[in-house]
Design an enzyme around this catalytic site. Structure first.
Site, PDB file in Angstrom:
ATOM      1  N   ASN A 118      99.911  54.723 -36.989  1.00  0.00           N
ATOM      2  CA  ASN A 118      99.540  53.324 -36.780  1.00  0.00           C
ATOM      3  C   ASN A 118      98.073  53.142 -37.145  1.00  0.00           C
ATOM      4  OD1 ASN A 118     101.667  53.971 -34.505  1.00  0.00           O
ATOM      5  ND2 ASN A 118     101.670  51.754 -34.791  1.00  0.00           N
ATOM      6  N   CYS A 121     107.561  56.749 -37.239  1.00  0.00           N
ATOM      7  CA  CYS A 121     108.869  56.469 -36.680  1.00  0.00           C
ATOM      8  C   CYS A 121     109.809  57.555 -37.170  1.00  0.00           C
ATOM      9  CB  CYS A 121     109.362  55.090 -37.115  1.00  0.00           C
ATOM     10  SG  CYS A 121     111.023  54.777 -36.506  1.00  0.00           S
TER      11      CYS A 121
END
Ligand code: HMG
Ligand code: MG
Length: 310
Positions: free
Chosen positions: A260, A251
Site C-alpha cells: 500500500n 493481496c
C-alpha cells in the site's frame, strides 16, 4: 529526525484522516505468519503514534488467509484498544460477522470487486452474489450499531480483465452504498491508476450522488503512483486516505498487488503541505523499523529508508 520544509499546497484540505491498514492489508500478504503478540504490539504502537483509525485484522475463512487466522487472539491481546468504531475488521460474510461480534468489535468492512474475475478469485462469488452475501452482514452490523465500510477492489484496472469500464465501477459503488454502508473505499488493488482516472471516478461518483464526504481512497504503490494519486484525490475534496505503515501490503489473491501507499510517505507529503493528521511521523518510522526487524527485511517505504539509512 529531518522533517519536510513547510509550504502549503493549494487545494488540499486542512485535515486528513489516515485509515491505517498495515496490520491487515500489510500482514495478510506476508509469506511468514507474524505472531499475534507482534501484531498486537504493532497496533498499540500505531495508535500511540496518533493513528486513530486502525484496521486491525480480518475475520475471513482462515484457510484462505492463514496469516490472519489469529484474529480473535489479536483482539484478545488488545483488550479495549482493539474495540470501538475506530478499529474496523474485514468480514466477508455472516460467519465472519459472527466471529467479529463474538470478539466485541465496533466496526466492520465488507469488500467487493468491480470485476467478475477478482470477485471469483477473492470471494468465490460473482459480483452480484458477493453483494447478496454482504446484504445481511451490513443489515446486522448496522442493527448492532457498528460502523460499516465497503471496499471496492480493481477500480482502476484488473490483472486478468485489463481496463475496467468506469460505469462498471460506479455500479458496484452504488450497490454497496445502497446496502447502507457508512464509507466507501476505492481500491487500486494492483497500483496501476493514474491521476486522470482518479479524478474521473470521483466526479462520476459525485454525479450519481456519492460525494467525497463518504469516500476514502486506497492506493497500492506497484507503479509508484500511490502518493500522486492520493494528492489528486485530496484536491478533489477527499479527506480519508488508506495507507500502511512501512508500505507493507498486497493481496494474496491478486499476485500483481504490492505494498500500500506507505503511511510515512503520505505523512511526509502532508506535513510538508501543512495538512493536519494528528500523527507523529517519527513514531511511525520507529514502528516500521521495529516491525522490519521482527520480519527480517527492511521496510519498502522511501521515507523510512531515507530517514533511517536502512
Ligand atoms: P468459500 O470457501 O466459498 O466459503 O469462501 P463457504 O461459504 O463455502 O464456506 C466454506 C467453509 O469456510 C465453511 O466451513 C465455512 O464455515 C468456512 P465448513 O462448513 O466447510 O467447515 N467459512 C469461514 N470460517 C471462518 N470465517 C469466515 C468463514 N467463511 C466461511 N468468515 C469466503 C468464501 C468469502 C469465505 C472466502 O472466499 C474468503 O474468506 N475470502 C477472503 C479473501 C481475502 O481475505 N482477501 C484479502 C482481503 S481483500 C483485499 O485485500 C483488498 C482490499 O485491500 C482493497 C484493495 O486493495 O482493493 C480490501
Ligand atoms: Mg488493499
Amino acid at each position: 529526525m529531518r522533517m519536510p520544509q513547510l509550504e502549503p499546497l493549494p487545494g488540499l484540505p486542512e485535515r486528513v484522516t489516515i485509515y491505517e491498514v498495515g496490520a491487515r492489508d500489510g500482514l495478510q500478504n506476508e509469506p511468514t505468519v507474524v505472531p499475534a503478540a507482534v501484531k498486537a504490539e504493532l497496533i498499540r504502537r500505531l495508535v500511540a503514534a496518533g493513528l486513530d483509525l486502525v484496521e486491525t485484522t480480518s475475520f475471513v475463512n482462515p484457510a484462505w488467509v492463514p496469516q490472519l487466522a489469529d484474529a480473535a487472539e489479536v483482539l484478545d491481546l488488545l483488550g479495549d484498544l482493539g474495540r470501538g468504531p475506530r478499529r474496523p475488521v474485514l468480514v466477508p460474510n455472516e460467519r465472519g460477522l459472527d466471529r467479529a461480534l463474538e470478539a466485541g468489535v465496533g466496526a466492520v468492512a465488507v469488500f467487493g470487486s468491480a470485476t467478475e474475475t477478482f470477485a471469483r478469485r477473492n470471494l468465490n462469488r460473482s459480483v452480484a452474489e458477493s453483494i447478496a452475501m454482504f446484504r445481511p452482514v451490513v443489515d446486522r452490523a448496522r442493527g448492532e450499531g457498528l460502523w460499516v465500510r465497503g471496499y471496492v477492489s480493481m477500480c482502476f484496472g484488473d490483472p486478468w480483465e485489463g481496463e475496467v469500464p468506469l460505469g462498471q465501477v460506479v455500479d458496484v459503488c452504488r450497490a454497496l452504498i445502497d446496502l447502507g454502508i457508512d464509507q466507501l473505499s476505492l481500491g487500486d488493488t494492483i497500483g496501476v491508476a493514474t491521476g486522470g482516472q482518479v479524478v474521473a471516478l470521483l466526479r462520476a461518483l459525485d454525479a450519481v450522488g456519492i460525494g467525497v464526504d463518504r469516500i476514502g481512497v486506497h492506493f497500492h504503490d506497484t507503479y509508484g503512483q500511490a502518493l500522486a494519486n492520493t494528492l489528486r484525490a485530496l484536491q478533489e475534496g477527499v479527506t480519508v486516505v488508506d495507507s500502511s505503515a512501512g508500505g507493507l501490503g498486497g493481496c494474496p489473491y491478486a499476485r500483481s498487488a504490492t505494498g500500500n501507499l506507505a503511511t510515512e510517505d503520505l505523512l511526509w507529503a502532508l506535513q510538508g503541505a501543512g495538512v493536519r493528521t494528528g500523527v507523529d511521523l517519527e513514531a511511525v518510522v520507529q514502528t516500521s523499523r521495529w516491525l522490519a526487524g521482527q520480519m527480517g527485511r527492511p521496510s519498502p517505504s522511501r521515507v523510512v529508508k531515507a530517514l533511517t539509512g536502512d
